[in-house]
Write a protein that holds these residues in place. Structure first.
Motif, PDB file in Angstrom:
ATOM      1  N   ARG A   1       0.867  -1.186   0.000  1.00 33.79           N
ATOM      2  CA  ARG A   1       0.000   0.000   0.000  1.00 33.79           C
ATOM      3  C   ARG A   1       0.896   1.226   0.000  1.00 33.79           C
ATOM      4  NH1 ARG A   1      -4.365  -0.335   4.445  1.00 33.79           N
ATOM      5  NH2 ARG A   1      -4.614   1.786   3.685  1.00 33.79           N
ATOM      6  N   ARG A   2       0.759   2.039  -1.028  1.00 35.66           N
ATOM      7  CA  ARG A   2       1.624   3.198  -1.226  1.00 35.66           C
ATOM      8  C   ARG A   2       1.555   4.196  -0.064  1.00 35.66           C
ATOM      9  NH1 ARG A   2       3.915   4.596  -6.126  1.00 35.66           N
ATOM     10  NH2 ARG A   2       2.506   3.359  -7.366  1.00 35.66           N
ATOM     11  N   ASP A   3       0.404   4.299   0.599  1.00 29.53           N
ATOM     12  CA  ASP A   3       0.255   5.286   1.655  1.00 29.53           C
ATOM     13  C   ASP A   3       1.008   4.913   2.939  1.00 29.53           C
ATOM     14  OD1 ASP A   3      -1.535   3.202   2.065  1.00 29.53           O
ATOM     15  OD2 ASP A   3      -3.207   4.480   2.645  1.00 29.53           O
TER      16      ASP A   3
ATOM     17  N   ARG B   1       6.768   8.021  -5.221  1.00 26.37           N
ATOM     18  CA  ARG B   1       5.730   8.544  -4.328  1.00 26.37           C
ATOM     19  C   ARG B   1       4.873   9.625  -4.973  1.00 26.37           C
ATOM     20  NH1 ARG B   1       4.529   6.730  -0.321  1.00 26.37           N
ATOM     21  NH2 ARG B   1       4.158   8.627   0.797  1.00 26.37           N
ATOM     22  N   SER B   2       5.284  10.112  -6.132  1.00 25.49           N
ATOM     23  CA  SER B   2       4.510  11.134  -6.834  1.00 25.49           C
ATOM     24  C   SER B   2       4.765  11.006  -8.330  1.00 25.49           C
ATOM     25  CB  SER B   2       4.890  12.539  -6.347  1.00 25.49           C
ATOM     26  OG  SER B   2       6.263  12.777  -6.615  1.00 25.49           O
TER      27      SER B   2
ATOM     28  N   TYR C   1       4.406   6.118 -10.227  1.00 23.07           N
ATOM     29  CA  TYR C   1       3.235   6.447  -9.415  1.00 23.07           C
ATOM     30  C   TYR C   1       1.995   6.430 -10.309  1.00 23.07           C
ATOM     31  CZ  TYR C   1      -0.117   8.985  -6.614  1.00 23.07           C
ATOM     32  OH  TYR C   1      -1.233   9.343  -5.918  1.00 23.07           O
ATOM     33  N   TYR C   2       1.001   5.671  -9.929  1.00 20.40           N
ATOM     34  CA  TYR C   2      -0.299   5.680 -10.576  1.00 20.40           C
ATOM     35  C   TYR C   2      -1.354   5.784  -9.497  1.00 20.40           C
ATOM     36  CZ  TYR C   2       1.213   4.533 -15.294  1.00 20.40           C
ATOM     37  OH  TYR C   2       1.763   4.581 -16.539  1.00 20.40           O
ATOM     38  N   GLN C   3      -2.448   6.435  -9.802  1.00 24.08           N
ATOM     39  CA  GLN C   3      -3.531   6.584  -8.842  1.00 24.08           C
ATOM     40  C   GLN C   3      -4.245   5.251  -8.622  1.00 24.08           C
ATOM     41  OE1 GLN C   3      -6.326   9.589  -9.979  1.00 24.08           O
ATOM     42  NE2 GLN C   3      -7.638   9.253  -8.221  1.00 24.08           N
ATOM     43  N   TYR C   4      -4.170   4.377  -9.589  1.00 25.68           N
ATOM     44  CA  TYR C   4      -4.872   3.099  -9.542  1.00 25.68           C
ATOM     45  C   TYR C   4      -3.890   1.968  -9.240  1.00 25.68           C
ATOM     46  CZ  TYR C   4      -8.201   6.147 -11.740  1.00 25.68           C
ATOM     47  OH  TYR C   4      -9.027   7.196 -12.002  1.00 25.68           O
ATOM     48  N   PRO C   5      -4.392   0.787  -8.894  1.00 28.48           N
ATOM     49  CA  PRO C   5      -3.485  -0.341  -8.624  1.00 28.48           C
ATOM     50  C   PRO C   5      -2.601  -0.666  -9.823  1.00 28.48           C
ATOM     51  CG  PRO C   5      -5.684  -0.846  -7.839  1.00 28.48           C
ATOM     52  CD  PRO C   5      -5.787   0.433  -8.623  1.00 28.48           C
TER      53      PRO C   5
ATOM     54  N   THR D   1      -0.775  -0.627  -4.446  1.00 26.28           N
ATOM     55  CA  THR D   1      -2.103  -0.025  -4.376  1.00 26.28           C
ATOM     56  C   THR D   1      -2.038   1.259  -3.547  1.00 26.28           C
ATOM     57  OG1 THR D   1      -2.724  -1.229  -2.382  1.00 26.28           O
ATOM     58  CG2 THR D   1      -3.231  -2.271  -4.496  1.00 26.28           C
ATOM     59  N   GLN D   2      -3.126   2.027  -3.554  1.00 23.58           N
ATOM     60  CA  GLN D   2      -3.195   3.222  -2.740  1.00 23.58           C
ATOM     61  C   GLN D   2      -3.456   2.775  -1.369  1.00 23.58           C
ATOM     62  OE1 GLN D   2      -1.553   5.116  -4.424  1.00 23.58           O
ATOM     63  NE2 GLN D   2      -2.732   6.970  -4.307  1.00 23.58           N
TER      64      GLN D   2
END
Length: 154
Positions: free
Chosen positions: A67-69, A93-94, A134-138, A153-154
Motif C-alpha cells: 500500500r503506497r500510503d 511517491r509522486s 506512481y499511478y492513482q490506480y493499482p 495499491t493506494q
C-alpha cells in the motif's frame, strides 16, 4: 526492587523474539507454488530472497502487495550466501518524468482497473534500479525471471 521485576521479563522477551521477521505495515507477502514452466520450454525460474525496506521477508515465488500510503520505498531481490542484490524496485511517491515516459511507451495491459507491466518494461535509473511509477490506480509488476508479482495499491 520493582525495576528488577520488570527488567528480567523484558530481557527474556527480547531474547525470545531476537531475529524474528516483522513485515512492515502496508505490506502483505503471499508465498505460492512455482508456475508450471514445462509448457513454455526450458525456462528455469530463479529463486531469490525478498527484502522490503532492507529487511528480509521471504522468498520467491511470491506475491508482494504494497500500500503506497504506508511509505514503502523499495523491494529488492537477493541471491546466494552473501545475499547479492539482483533486482531493486524503487516505488515512486509522486508523478515524475518516469511516469510520463511510462505512459508514452506503455506496452503493458489493463485488466479490471489494474495496470500490468512486465518488469522489463519499467524505466531504470542510473544505478540500474527498476522504477515503479506512481499511478492513482493499482499497478502490478510481473517479474517472470524470479516469479515475483509486485502489486502497488493506494
Amino acid at each position: 526492587m520493582l525495576m528488577k521485576f520488570f527488567l528480567i521479563p523484558a530481557v527474556f522477551l527480547a531474547i525470545l523474539f531476537w531475529g524474528c521477521i516483522t513485515t512492515p505495515l502496508g505490506v502483505t507477502i503471499t508465498s505460492r507454488a512455482p508456475k508450471d514452466s514445462t509448457s513454455s520450454g526450458p525456462v528455469q525460474i530463479k529463486r531469490a530472497w525478498i527484502f522490503v525496506e532492507g529487511s528480509q521477508q521471504g522468498t520467491t515465488p511470491a506475491t508482494v502487495r504494497i500500500r503506497r500510503d504506508y511509505e514503502i520505498t523499495n523491494v529488492s531481490l537477493h541471491v546466494g550466501q552473501n545475499f547479492d542484490e539482483v533486482r531493486r524496485y524503487e516505488i515512486e511517491r509522486s508523478v515524475t518524468s518516469n511516469r510520463i515516459m511510462q505512459d508514452f511507451t506503455f506496452q503493458g495491459s489493463s485488466d479490471s482497473g489494474m495496470l500490468t507491466f512486465n518488469s522489463t518494461e519499467l524505466s531504470r535509473d542510473s544505478k540500474g534500479r527498476f522504477i515503479v511509477p506512481y499511478y492513482q490506480y493499482p499497478l502490478q509488476i510481473v517479474d517472470h525471471e524470479y516469479d515475483l508479482v509486485l502489486i502497488v495499491t493506494q
